[in-house]
Design a protein around this motif. Sequence first.
Motif, PDB file in Angstrom:
ATOM      1  N   TYR A   1       0.834  -1.202   0.000  1.00  0.00           N
ATOM      2  CA  TYR A   1       0.000   0.000   0.000  1.00  0.00           C
ATOM      3  C   TYR A   1       0.869   1.252   0.000  1.00  0.00           C
ATOM      4  CZ  TYR A   1      -3.789  -3.099   1.396  1.00  0.00           C
ATOM      5  OH  TYR A   1      -4.716  -4.108   1.440  1.00  0.00           O
ATOM      6  N   LEU A   2       0.402   2.262  -0.723  1.00  0.00           N
ATOM      7  CA  LEU A   2       0.983   3.597  -0.680  1.00  0.00           C
ATOM      8  C   LEU A   2       0.018   4.479   0.095  1.00  0.00           C
ATOM      9  CD1 LEU A   2       1.969   4.079  -4.432  1.00  0.00           C
ATOM     10  CD2 LEU A   2       3.528   3.810  -2.506  1.00  0.00           C
TER      11      LEU A   2
ATOM     12  N   THR B   1       8.226   0.789  -8.368  1.00  0.00           N
ATOM     13  CA  THR B   1       8.870   0.964  -7.071  1.00  0.00           C
ATOM     14  C   THR B   1      10.208   0.247  -7.061  1.00  0.00           C
ATOM     15  OG1 THR B   1       7.772  -0.984  -6.134  1.00  0.00           O
ATOM     16  CG2 THR B   1       6.680   1.150  -5.814  1.00  0.00           C
ATOM     17  N   GLY B   2      11.096   0.746  -6.223  1.00  0.00           N
ATOM     18  CA  GLY B   2      12.390   0.103  -6.051  1.00  0.00           C
ATOM     19  C   GLY B   2      13.529   0.932  -6.595  1.00  0.00           C
ATOM     20  N   PRO B   3      14.754   0.412  -6.457  1.00  0.00           N
ATOM     21  CA  PRO B   3      15.938   1.142  -6.921  1.00  0.00           C
ATOM     22  C   PRO B   3      15.980   1.247  -8.439  1.00  0.00           C
ATOM     23  CG  PRO B   3      16.551  -1.037  -6.136  1.00  0.00           C
ATOM     24  CD  PRO B   3      15.094  -0.861  -5.835  1.00  0.00           C
ATOM     25  N   ARG B   4      16.828   2.133  -8.939  1.00  0.00           N
ATOM     26  CA  ARG B   4      16.920   2.407 -10.385  1.00  0.00           C
ATOM     27  C   ARG B   4      17.100   1.149 -11.217  1.00  0.00           C
ATOM     28  NH1 ARG B   4      19.490   7.075  -8.349  1.00  0.00           N
ATOM     29  NH2 ARG B   4      21.429   5.968  -8.023  1.00  0.00           N
ATOM     30  N   TRP B   5      17.929   0.234 -10.772  1.00  0.00           N
ATOM     31  CA  TRP B   5      18.261  -0.930 -11.598  1.00  0.00           C
ATOM     32  C   TRP B   5      17.288  -2.091 -11.442  1.00  0.00           C
ATOM     33  CZ3 TRP B   5      20.808   0.409  -7.166  1.00  0.00           C
ATOM     34  CH2 TRP B   5      20.742  -0.505  -6.134  1.00  0.00           C
ATOM     35  N   ARG B   6      16.322  -1.990 -10.498  1.00  0.00           N
ATOM     36  CA  ARG B   6      15.421  -3.112 -10.253  1.00  0.00           C
ATOM     37  C   ARG B   6      14.006  -2.617  -9.931  1.00  0.00           C
ATOM     38  NH1 ARG B   6      17.834  -5.859  -5.741  1.00  0.00           N
ATOM     39  NH2 ARG B   6      16.442  -4.614  -4.489  1.00  0.00           N
ATOM     40  N   ARG B   7      13.504  -1.741 -10.752  1.00  0.00           N
ATOM     41  CA  ARG B   7      12.149  -1.217 -10.518  1.00  0.00           C
ATOM     42  C   ARG B   7      11.119  -2.298 -10.819  1.00  0.00           C
ATOM     43  NH1 ARG B   7      13.777   4.308 -12.329  1.00  0.00           N
ATOM     44  NH2 ARG B   7      14.067   5.326 -10.329  1.00  0.00           N
ATOM     45  N   ARG B   8      10.091  -2.318  -9.978  1.00  0.00           N
ATOM     46  CA  ARG B   8       9.010  -3.297 -10.146  1.00  0.00           C
ATOM     47  C   ARG B   8       7.719  -2.560 -10.489  1.00  0.00           C
ATOM     48  NH1 ARG B   8       8.255  -6.292  -4.996  1.00  0.00           N
ATOM     49  NH2 ARG B   8       6.895  -7.555  -6.282  1.00  0.00           N
ATOM     50  N   PRO B   9       7.118  -2.884 -11.640  1.00  0.00           N
ATOM     51  CA  PRO B   9       5.874  -2.218 -12.035  1.00  0.00           C
ATOM     52  C   PRO B   9       4.686  -2.737 -11.219  1.00  0.00           C
ATOM     53  CG  PRO B   9       6.454  -3.884 -13.643  1.00  0.00           C
ATOM     54  CD  PRO B   9       7.576  -3.851 -12.643  1.00  0.00           C
ATOM     55  N   ALA B  10       3.701  -1.860 -11.041  1.00  0.00           N
ATOM     56  CA  ALA B  10       2.477  -2.240 -10.328  1.00  0.00           C
ATOM     57  C   ALA B  10       1.324  -1.357 -10.774  1.00  0.00           C
ATOM     58  CB  ALA B  10       2.675  -2.108  -8.822  1.00  0.00           C
ATOM     59  N   ARG B  11       0.155  -1.953 -10.826  1.00  0.00           N
ATOM     60  CA  ARG B  11      -1.083  -1.197 -11.016  1.00  0.00           C
ATOM     61  C   ARG B  11      -1.528  -0.713  -9.652  1.00  0.00           C
ATOM     62  NH1 ARG B  11      -3.129  -0.599 -15.419  1.00  0.00           N
ATOM     63  NH2 ARG B  11      -2.937  -1.920 -17.225  1.00  0.00           N
ATOM     64  N   VAL B  12      -2.200   0.425  -9.622  1.00  0.00           N
ATOM     65  CA  VAL B  12      -2.683   0.955  -8.345  1.00  0.00           C
ATOM     66  C   VAL B  12      -4.193   1.112  -8.365  1.00  0.00           C
ATOM     67  CG1 VAL B  12      -0.554   2.154  -7.752  1.00  0.00           C
ATOM     68  CG2 VAL B  12      -2.291   3.342  -9.052  1.00  0.00           C
TER      69      VAL B  12
ATOM     70  N   ALA C   1     -12.813   9.492   9.983  1.00  0.00           N
ATOM     71  CA  ALA C   1     -13.013  10.946   9.921  1.00  0.00           C
ATOM     72  C   ALA C   1     -11.898  11.643   9.143  1.00  0.00           C
ATOM     73  CB  ALA C   1     -13.127  11.524  11.328  1.00  0.00           C
ATOM     74  N   VAL C   2     -10.685  11.117   9.175  1.00  0.00           N
ATOM     75  CA  VAL C   2      -9.574  11.736   8.438  1.00  0.00           C
ATOM     76  C   VAL C   2      -9.273  11.018   7.123  1.00  0.00           C
ATOM     77  CG1 VAL C   2      -8.511  12.627  10.545  1.00  0.00           C
ATOM     78  CG2 VAL C   2      -7.749  10.431   9.613  1.00  0.00           C
ATOM     79  N   ALA C   3      -9.932   9.898   6.880  1.00  0.00           N
ATOM     80  CA  ALA C   3      -9.624   9.069   5.712  1.00  0.00           C
ATOM     81  C   ALA C   3      -9.755   9.817   4.381  1.00  0.00           C
ATOM     82  CB  ALA C   3     -10.502   7.823   5.699  1.00  0.00           C
ATOM     83  N   ALA C   4     -10.719  10.705   4.262  1.00  0.00           N
ATOM     84  CA  ALA C   4     -10.915  11.426   2.995  1.00  0.00           C
ATOM     85  C   ALA C   4      -9.745  12.349   2.676  1.00  0.00           C
ATOM     86  CB  ALA C   4     -12.214  12.232   3.042  1.00  0.00           C
ATOM     87  N   ARG C   5      -8.986  12.764   3.701  1.00  0.00           N
ATOM     88  CA  ARG C   5      -7.857  13.673   3.496  1.00  0.00           C
ATOM     89  C   ARG C   5      -6.533  12.948   3.282  1.00  0.00           C
ATOM     90  NH1 ARG C   5      -8.618  17.355   8.676  1.00  0.00           N
ATOM     91  NH2 ARG C   5      -8.019  15.342   9.452  1.00  0.00           N
ATOM     92  N   ILE C   6      -6.532  11.611   3.421  1.00  0.00           N
ATOM     93  CA  ILE C   6      -5.291  10.847   3.315  1.00  0.00           C
ATOM     94  C   ILE C   6      -5.454   9.805   2.211  1.00  0.00           C
ATOM     95  CG2 ILE C   6      -3.656   9.354   4.518  1.00  0.00           C
ATOM     96  CD1 ILE C   6      -4.610  10.612   7.151  1.00  0.00           C
ATOM     97  N   PRO C   7      -4.983  10.108   0.998  1.00  0.00           N
ATOM     98  CA  PRO C   7      -5.087   9.134  -0.083  1.00  0.00           C
ATOM     99  C   PRO C   7      -4.303   7.856   0.239  1.00  0.00           C
ATOM    100  CG  PRO C   7      -4.541  11.298  -0.943  1.00  0.00           C
ATOM    101  CD  PRO C   7      -4.411  11.366   0.546  1.00  0.00           C
ATOM    102  N   ALA C   8      -4.864   6.716  -0.134  1.00  0.00           N
ATOM    103  CA  ALA C   8      -4.185   5.433   0.043  1.00  0.00           C
ATOM    104  C   ALA C   8      -4.490   4.563  -1.177  1.00  0.00           C
ATOM    105  CB  ALA C   8      -4.640   4.744   1.316  1.00  0.00           C
ATOM    106  N   PHE C   9      -3.484   3.828  -1.611  1.00  0.00           N
ATOM    107  CA  PHE C   9      -3.583   3.031  -2.826  1.00  0.00           C
ATOM    108  C   PHE C   9      -3.055   1.624  -2.578  1.00  0.00           C
ATOM    109  CE2 PHE C   9      -2.675   7.432  -3.812  1.00  0.00           C
ATOM    110  CZ  PHE C   9      -3.629   7.762  -4.766  1.00  0.00           C
ATOM    111  N   ALA C  10      -3.731   0.611  -3.155  1.00  0.00           N
ATOM    112  CA  ALA C  10      -3.247  -0.759  -3.117  1.00  0.00           C
ATOM    113  C   ALA C  10      -2.496  -1.023  -4.417  1.00  0.00           C
ATOM    114  CB  ALA C  10      -4.413  -1.728  -2.985  1.00  0.00           C
ATOM    115  N   LEU C  11      -1.369  -1.728  -4.308  1.00  0.00           N
ATOM    116  CA  LEU C  11      -0.573  -2.073  -5.492  1.00  0.00           C
ATOM    117  C   LEU C  11      -0.842  -3.527  -5.877  1.00  0.00           C
ATOM    118  CD1 LEU C  11       0.886   0.444  -4.361  1.00  0.00           C
ATOM    119  CD2 LEU C  11       3.000  -0.547  -5.188  1.00  0.00           C
TER     120      LEU C  11
END
Length: 146
Positions: free
Chosen positions: A60-61, A82-93, A134-144
């Motif tokens: 989660y982001l 996500t990840g370092p320059r040489w080993r980035r891992r793609p993900a849908r969000v 109550a604060v959830a609408a102000r804090i975006p969260a994403f599943a990868l």
Amino acid sequence: MPTQYQQPNTAARVATAAIRWLAESGISIAGTRALKVRGRKTGQPHSVVVNLLTVDGVEYLVSPRGNTQWARNVRAAGFVETGPRWRRRPARVTELADDDKPEILRTYLQRWYWQVKDYVGGVTPESHDGELRAVAARIPAFALTR
């Protein structure tokens, strides 16, 4: 979605740049990861450093500062790396609904409250679900999804 966004001050931007460089080099500080996302206006790739949370095998982001530029870009792109320059891992969000956020926010706060306490609207890791909703609408969260 509310457009609350708490911009970092100069010292925070400098520190974040150093931590981002380390994360892109494969060195994690307290769970940081490099995130690369396509810009919603220019289409150019942008790199930021995030705390990537894993709960029950799902990553989660969470954007504790609110509707940041990177959160808006993630929402628009629907895809990140996500990840370092040489080993980035793609993900849908997929953005989480506010009712699905309390458990994720609580777990995130248990790990990084010391770092984000000034940005999360007064909630703590001990806050009950109603306070977190109550604060959830102000804090975006994403599943990868890999």
